[in-house]
Design an enzyme around this catalytic site. Structure first.
Site, PDB file in Angstrom:
ATOM      1  N   ASP A 109      -2.103  -0.663   6.628  1.00 30.65           N
ATOM      2  CA  ASP A 109      -3.086  -1.036   5.608  1.00 30.65           C
ATOM      3  C   ASP A 109      -2.636  -2.276   4.838  1.00 30.65           C
ATOM      4  O   ASP A 109      -3.463  -3.106   4.453  1.00 30.65           O
ATOM      5  CB  ASP A 109      -3.315   0.121   4.645  1.00 30.65           C
ATOM      6  N   GLU A 161      -5.605  18.720   4.180  1.00 31.76           N
ATOM      7  CA  GLU A 161      -6.644  17.726   3.896  1.00 31.76           C
ATOM      8  C   GLU A 161      -6.054  16.322   3.825  1.00 31.76           C
ATOM      9  O   GLU A 161      -6.634  15.363   4.344  1.00 31.76           O
ATOM     10  CB  GLU A 161      -7.332  18.066   2.571  1.00 31.76           C
ATOM     11  N   GLU A 216       0.879   5.656   0.702  1.00 27.90           N
ATOM     12  CA  GLU A 216       0.231   6.911   1.073  1.00 27.90           C
ATOM     13  C   GLU A 216       0.885   7.997   0.231  1.00 27.90           C
ATOM     14  O   GLU A 216       2.087   7.928  -0.066  1.00 27.90           O
ATOM     15  CB  GLU A 216       0.395   7.205   2.566  1.00 27.90           C
ATOM     16  N   ASP A 272       0.854  -1.182   0.000  1.00 27.19           N
ATOM     17  CA  ASP A 272       0.000   0.000   0.000  1.00 27.19           C
ATOM     18  C   ASP A 272       0.892   1.234   0.000  1.00 27.19           C
ATOM     19  O   ASP A 272       2.046   1.184   0.449  1.00 27.19           O
ATOM     20  CB  ASP A 272      -0.913   0.012   1.227  1.00 27.19           C
ATOM     21  N   HIS A 279      -4.902   6.166   8.763  1.00 26.39           N
ATOM     22  CA  HIS A 279      -4.413   5.314   7.690  1.00 26.39           C
ATOM     23  C   HIS A 279      -2.888   5.361   7.631  1.00 26.39           C
ATOM     24  O   HIS A 279      -2.273   6.414   7.801  1.00 26.39           O
ATOM     25  CB  HIS A 279      -4.994   5.746   6.346  1.00 26.39           C
TER      26      HIS A 279
END
Length: 247
Positions: free
Chosen positions: A168, A57, A9, A7, A163
């Site tokens: 993850d 965000e 980010e 995974d 997260h």
């Protein structure tokens, strides 16, 4: 069979933005090694300096600020270790196209060869085929398969910064195992065990006869109750089961 569940980010969703300064970058990557659907314990993890800012965000999603990432290695500095770890194994990701595009963008910047597209396995597509019409997000699948039973803190993922790429990837490894029927497969007998089990099933059941008591237990009912019971049995006739059992 060796597989890598991974995974990423990122700073956003546009790794190929027309303006170079606006192109999003990977900020974290986590990989988990599977052999025959079993986690081996080998993992690869790195925080990465994206060489650009990280919006508030996005920080609310993974909790990785620009200040924190500014001290980490750049992708070019971890690329060799990453490529060595994944080797030529299939690459399993949730919504794999997203992670694939970011990996490709980073490797193109370094003018490195790209893993063939057919190596990427998308668990989102697998889940949608298995559960048509249902939510197939990673969180939804983790809840469906009750991964909290295996020690995963699913509640923590709902908060800000919940997260993380390695967390993850670990969750996805368990989801992938469930989607592939791995836990059921592990319950299956091998050939030798199956033959032994089959022989045991066919073997007749032997019941051990209980030895009679040296002395009968004294009755616990009263004389009136015994008389009432005898009168009831007498009404059943000579073929009453009670008379055969009691004899």
């Amino acid at each position: 069979m060796r597989e890598i569940v991974f995974d990423t980010e990122t700073t956003g969703v546009f790794p190929d933005h027309p303006e170079e300064k606006e192109r999003d970058r990977i900020v974290e990557i986590g990989c988990v090694e599977l052999i025959n659907l079993e986690r081996t314990g080998r993992e690869f993890h790195a925080y990465i300096n994206p060489e650009r800012g990280v919006s508030e965000e996005v920080v609310r999603v993974h909790g990785l600020t620009g200040e924190f990432l500014s001290t980490k290695q750049k992708f070019g500095e971890i690329a060799e270790a990453f490529m060595e770890f994944i080797g030529d194994a299939p690459l399993v990701a949730h919504n794999a196209a997203f992670d694939q595009n970011f990996i490709y963008a980073e490797l193109r910047r370094l003018k490195r060869d790209l893993p063939p597209a057919e190596r990427f396995v998308d668990t989102l597509q697998i889940a949608r085929k298995r559960f048509p019409g249902a939510s197939c997000s990673l969180d939804a699948l983790a809840k469906r398969f009750q991964l909290d039973r295996y020690g995963f803190d699913l509640a923590a993922r709902k908060g800000a910064g919940g997260h993380g790429a390695l967390v993850d990837a670990r969750i996805l490894a368990e989801v992938y195992l469930q989607l592939k029927g791995g836990r059921e497969q592990r319950l299956a007998f091998d050939v030798a065990d199956a033959e032994t089990a089959g022989a045991a099933i066919l073997r007749p059941v032997e019941f051990a006869r209980r030895q009679p008591r040296p002395a009968p237990l004294p009755p616990r009912g009263t004389e009136e109750e015994a008389a009432a019971h005898a009168a009831f049995v007498a009404k059943l006739g000579a073929e009453a089961l009670w008379l055969k059992v009691a004899s």
